[in-house]
Design a protein around this motif. Structure first.
Motif, mmCIF file in Angstrom:
data_model
loop_
_atom_site.group_PDB
_atom_site.id
_atom_site.type_symbol
_atom_site.label_atom_id
_atom_site.label_comp_id
_atom_site.label_asym_id
_atom_site.label_seq_id
_atom_site.Cartn_x
_atom_site.Cartn_y
_atom_site.Cartn_z
ATOM 1 N N GLY A 1 0.825 -0.788 -0.111
ATOM 2 C CA GLY A 1 0.386 -0.248 -0.149
ATOM 3 C C GLY A 1 0.530 1.280 -0.144
ATOM 4 N N ARG A 2 0.426 2.100 0.716
ATOM 5 C CA ARG A 2 1.162 3.688 0.577
ATOM 6 C C ARG A 2 2.103 3.465 1.405
ATOM 7 N NH1 ARG A 2 -4.032 6.632 2.032
ATOM 8 N NH2 ARG A 2 -2.894 8.252 2.162
ATOM 9 N N GLY A 3 3.023 4.584 1.277
ATOM 10 C CA GLY A 3 4.327 5.203 2.087
ATOM 11 C C GLY A 3 4.548 5.735 3.294
ATOM 12 N N ARG A 4 5.690 5.481 3.850
ATOM 13 C CA ARG A 4 6.354 6.879 4.730
ATOM 14 C C ARG A 4 7.173 7.907 4.429
ATOM 15 N NH1 ARG A 4 5.091 3.612 9.177
ATOM 16 N NH2 ARG A 4 6.474 3.406 10.962
ATOM 17 N N PRO A 5 7.195 9.103 5.751
ATOM 18 C CA PRO A 5 7.757 9.787 4.773
ATOM 19 C C PRO A 5 9.473 9.040 5.180
ATOM 20 C CG PRO A 5 5.904 9.984 7.059
ATOM 21 C CD PRO A 5 5.775 8.542 6.502
ATOM 22 N N ALA A 6 9.846 10.130 4.409
ATOM 23 C CA ALA A 6 10.637 9.744 4.556
ATOM 24 C C ALA A 6 11.399 11.072 4.876
ATOM 25 C CB ALA A 6 11.691 9.244 3.158
ATOM 26 N N ALA A 7 11.050 12.206 3.884
ATOM 27 C CA ALA A 7 11.848 13.738 4.033
ATOM 28 C C ALA A 7 10.757 14.562 4.659
ATOM 29 C CB ALA A 7 13.198 13.788 3.173
ATOM 30 N N LEU A 8 11.544 16.043 4.437
ATOM 31 C CA LEU A 8 10.391 17.218 4.404
ATOM 32 C C LEU A 8 11.308 18.500 3.704
ATOM 33 C CD1 LEU A 8 8.830 17.550 7.827
ATOM 34 C CD2 LEU A 8 7.402 16.146 5.951
ATOM 35 N N LEU A 9 10.128 18.800 2.288
ATOM 36 C CA LEU A 9 10.111 19.644 1.565
ATOM 37 C C LEU A 9 10.084 21.222 2.255
ATOM 38 C CD1 LEU A 9 9.820 18.547 -1.726
ATOM 39 C CD2 LEU A 9 12.000 17.633 -0.536
ATOM 40 N N LEU A 10 11.159 22.695 2.733
ATOM 41 C CA LEU A 10 10.889 23.010 3.741
ATOM 42 C C LEU A 10 11.202 24.421 2.678
ATOM 43 C CD1 LEU A 10 12.135 21.956 7.433
ATOM 44 C CD2 LEU A 10 9.786 21.663 6.397
ATOM 45 N N GLY A 11 10.087 24.628 1.821
ATOM 46 C CA GLY A 11 11.194 26.136 0.882
ATOM 47 C C GLY A 11 11.880 24.766 -0.143
ATOM 48 N N ILE A 12 13.554 25.375 -0.481
ATOM 49 C CA ILE A 12 14.066 24.332 -0.831
ATOM 50 C C ILE A 12 15.054 24.170 0.091
ATOM 51 C CG2 ILE A 12 13.887 26.769 -2.395
ATOM 52 C CD1 ILE A 12 16.907 27.475 -1.173
#
Length: 89
Positions: free
Chosen positions: A24-35
């Motif tokens: 199914g769906r995945g897990r968070p690997a990273a957050l994109l904070l602006g650039i």
């Protein structure tokens, strides 16, 4: 008590980068904070929502980055993932 259970959560503008998993769906690997791309580790995960067919089930993840900042991601199938950050105390 886990340290993220006693904090207030504030809305935070970020995009979630997901890591695909076999089921199914995945897990968070990273957050994109602006650039900036911030890799995160999943500290805890659970599912919220009613056990009623057709109602949204919300997946909740508590994340931590290398600097020790906490983030909470709430994800359901009907809207984009919502990101919150722990308020500084």
């Amino acid at each position: 008590m886990r340290r993220w259970q006693a904090v207030a959560w504030l809305p935070f503008i970020a995009t979630v980068e997901w890591r695909a998993e076999g089921r199914g769906r995945g897990r968070p690997a990273a957050l994109l904070l602006g650039i900036e791309r911030v890799p995160v580790a999943v500290l805890d995960a659970w599912v919220e929502g009613p056990a009623v067919a057709g109602q949204p089930v919300i997946r909740v993840f508590v994340l931590e980055d290398a600097a020790g900042r906490l983030f909470r991601v709430r994800d359901d199938a009907f809207r984009p993932a919502r990101v919150e950050t722990a308020s500084p105390r």
